[in-house]
Design a protein around this motif. Structure first.
Motif: not given
Length: 149
Positions: A20-24, A124-128, A130-134, A138-142
């Motif tokens: 998911s995080e690869a998309t936002h 959740v990833g789809q919502l993100l 939409t509003h915060f595309p990658a 695109n750092p992985d902070e957590l």
């Protein structure tokens, strides 16, 4: 709780978060807690209030773009709460998060733990996305691994 959230289920959730995080540009954390302490119950602490504490304890608020999201499961009551940092909360209405929570609670009732959790992460990833595309950066902070409290 550990019978439902086996290492296989936790790995499936982790994989879903990573995918998911690869998309936002958001950061998703997934936390499962067996139940509340007796002192918290006596004080009338709600699942939402406990989720806010876990949100803080896990540092979900501490991302560069204020784009952290916590999916919190209170296992004993099968309550699900989603908390979003202020950067996301300003863009995504609470009703959207509530719909994801409801879907996950329904999956739990049906005994579909892995499927329900990964579907919630995907939603959740789809919502993100939409509003915060990658973006290019695109750092992985957590951490992506779910946490059992």
């Amino acid at each position: 709780m550990r019978r439902a959230f086996t290492s296989t289920v936790l790995s499936a959730i982790e994989t879903a978060i990573r995918r998911s995080e690869a998309t936002h540009r958001g950061e998703i954390r997934f936390a499962v807690e067996g139940g509340l302490a007796w002192s918290d119950l006596r004080r009338g602490l709600t699942a939402r209030q406990r989720a806010a504490k876990v949100f803080s304890d896990l540092g979900v608020w501490d991302t560069a773009g204020n784009t952290g999201v916590l999916i919190y499961v209170q296992w004993v009551d099968r309550r699900v709460e989603i908390l979003a940092d202020r950067g996301i909360a300003a863009c995504v209405p609470q009703a959207e998060w509530n719909a994801v929570c409801h879907g996950l609670e329904q999956a739990f009732k049906a005994g579909r733990y892995a499927e329900g959790c990964t579907a919630a992460v995907d939603a959740v990833g789809q919502l993100l996305a939409t509003h915060f595309p990658a973006g290019a950066d695109n750092p992985d902070e957590l951490p992506d691994r779910p946490v059992l409290l």
